[in-house]
Design a protein around this motif. Sequence first.
Motif, PDB file in Angstrom:
ATOM      1  N   LYS A 319       0.840  -1.199   0.000  1.00 56.73           N
ATOM      2  CA  LYS A 319       0.000   0.000   0.000  1.00 56.73           C
ATOM      3  C   LYS A 319       0.877   1.253   0.000  1.00 56.73           C
ATOM      4  O   LYS A 319       0.648   2.202  -0.778  1.00 56.73           O
ATOM      5  CB  LYS A 319      -0.924  -0.002   1.212  1.00 56.73           C
ATOM      6  CG  LYS A 319      -1.839   1.214   1.351  1.00 56.73           C
ATOM      7  CD  LYS A 319      -2.751   1.050   2.566  1.00 56.73           C
ATOM      8  CE  LYS A 319      -3.747   2.196   2.661  1.00 56.73           C
ATOM      9  NZ  LYS A 319      -3.100   3.473   3.032  1.00 56.73           N
ATOM     10  N   GLU A 320       1.898   1.269   0.858  1.00 58.44           N
ATOM     11  CA  GLU A 320       2.820   2.406   0.917  1.00 58.44           C
ATOM     12  C   GLU A 320       3.575   2.566  -0.397  1.00 58.44           C
ATOM     13  O   GLU A 320       3.751   3.687  -0.894  1.00 58.44           O
ATOM     14  CB  GLU A 320       3.801   2.214   2.073  1.00 58.44           C
ATOM     15  CG  GLU A 320       3.145   2.267   3.450  1.00 58.44           C
ATOM     16  CD  GLU A 320       4.112   1.933   4.571  1.00 58.44           C
ATOM     17  OE1 GLU A 320       5.267   1.541   4.261  1.00 58.44           O
ATOM     18  OE2 GLU A 320       3.724   2.055   5.752  1.00 58.44           O
ATOM     19  N   GLU A 323       1.203   4.073  -3.014  1.00 57.78           N
ATOM     20  CA  GLU A 323       0.957   5.500  -2.776  1.00 57.78           C
ATOM     21  C   GLU A 323       2.179   6.345  -3.088  1.00 57.78           C
ATOM     22  O   GLU A 323       2.063   7.464  -3.610  1.00 57.78           O
ATOM     23  CB  GLU A 323       0.502   5.701  -1.332  1.00 57.78           C
ATOM     24  CG  GLU A 323      -0.886   5.132  -1.054  1.00 57.78           C
ATOM     25  CD  GLU A 323      -1.261   5.174   0.412  1.00 57.78           C
ATOM     26  OE1 GLU A 323      -0.376   5.450   1.260  1.00 57.78           O
ATOM     27  OE2 GLU A 323      -2.452   4.925   0.737  1.00 57.78           O
ATOM     28  N   LYS A 328      -3.732   6.095  -5.249  1.00 59.09           N
ATOM     29  CA  LYS A 328      -4.609   6.761  -4.283  1.00 59.09           C
ATOM     30  C   LYS A 328      -5.327   5.809  -3.334  1.00 59.09           C
ATOM     31  O   LYS A 328      -5.517   6.136  -2.171  1.00 59.09           O
ATOM     32  CB  LYS A 328      -5.661   7.594  -5.040  1.00 59.09           C
ATOM     33  CG  LYS A 328      -5.074   8.677  -5.937  1.00 59.09           C
ATOM     34  CD  LYS A 328      -4.275   9.703  -5.138  1.00 59.09           C
ATOM     35  CE  LYS A 328      -3.745  10.808  -6.052  1.00 59.09           C
ATOM     36  NZ  LYS A 328      -2.878  11.765  -5.302  1.00 59.09           N
ATOM     37  N   HIS A 329      -5.754   4.655  -3.837  1.00 60.33           N
ATOM     38  CA  HIS A 329      -6.579   3.773  -3.000  1.00 60.33           C
ATOM     39  C   HIS A 329      -6.129   2.328  -3.176  1.00 60.33           C
ATOM     40  O   HIS A 329      -6.146   1.796  -4.282  1.00 60.33           O
ATOM     41  CB  HIS A 329      -8.057   3.917  -3.371  1.00 60.33           C
ATOM     42  CG  HIS A 329      -8.969   3.136  -2.483  1.00 60.33           C
ATOM     43  ND1 HIS A 329      -9.285   3.526  -1.195  1.00 60.33           N
ATOM     44  CD2 HIS A 329      -9.649   1.981  -2.699  1.00 60.33           C
ATOM     45  CE1 HIS A 329     -10.112   2.643  -0.659  1.00 60.33           C
ATOM     46  NE2 HIS A 329     -10.350   1.702  -1.557  1.00 60.33           N
TER      47      HIS A 329
END
Length: 353
Positions: A319-320, A323, A328-329
Amino acid sequence: MEVSAFQPRVSAPKSVGKTGVLIVNLGTPDSPSVPDVRKYLREFLMDGRVIDISYVSRFFLVNGIIAPFRAPKSAKIYKQLWTETGSPLKYYGHIVEKELQQQLGDEYVVKLAMRYQSPSIEAGLNEFQKLGLTDIVVVPFFPQYASASTGSVYQKVMELVKSWDVIPAIRFVNRFLEHPKFIEGFAQIARKYMTTYDYDHFLFSYHGLPESQIRKGDVTKTVCQFGECCNTFHALNQHCYRAQCFETTRLLVQALGIPEGKYTTCFQSRLGSDPWIKPYTDDIIKELPAKGIKSVLAFSPAFVADCLETTIEVGVEYKELFEQAGGKHWQLVESLNDSPIWIEALIDLVKTA
């Protein structure tokens, strides 16, 4: 002498006693402390099916380099994973053990085991032996077969029972990626996210393996090319871990109605400098935002219980990374854990093994 045409009816032999069911997951440290993590890493990585080099080379690599230096780093990550109930993998394992025992009934004895650490395979088998069970079903919790996972469980079980005076009838579940309830279990979890968000892309990340292990598994020595050979699933590549992962993706995509071109199959958790099966998940993630993909629903269908590789690696670290690359999601589809449909799938696997 007249011979009667009547022949006595011979009944099919009935099973005597109960059936032992050994459900086996990979394993987890007893605690997130550095000594316990180091102990776990040593047992795990000293398995010749996990690091398939000579014993001497493996001994010095694991005990001289990997365990001493990796344990402190891994312990910090395990502390992120740990909950009030301990390791999620073991926590859900005990719930599944209890639920499966209740659903199967008194004709079965269900025991949870870990390939590495506790509760051990040996302890589970010894319990079956004490009860005099001569019919055992072993269910490794690995949807796709690999020598380093399912194969290692097979070997450990056979090593332990070979010295028994009465060797039981043992049935192994080889893989269950095609089981409809396994597929539907992940699909159910995914749908709750798909109904609330319109995702640009769907990513299916599986635990990686060295290419050398895949080559060893290709008994034909001609099928495995690490490319389009996995685009179809057939008799010659059905034992290939990479091909099984691609087939798992196809079945999930079909169940969820995901359009072609909106999903990717990739592989995570590589270790060392030797080439592992591709594409690599982290490389894929870095490229997605540049292609206009800003939202991803991520699956990890090589695992049936939440663990370091799902909750932390896919759920947090990737996730990191996404991003940082401009995404974004990012949403992780959790593992089956103790869901009712997973229990139903296990009942089917036990009764049809």
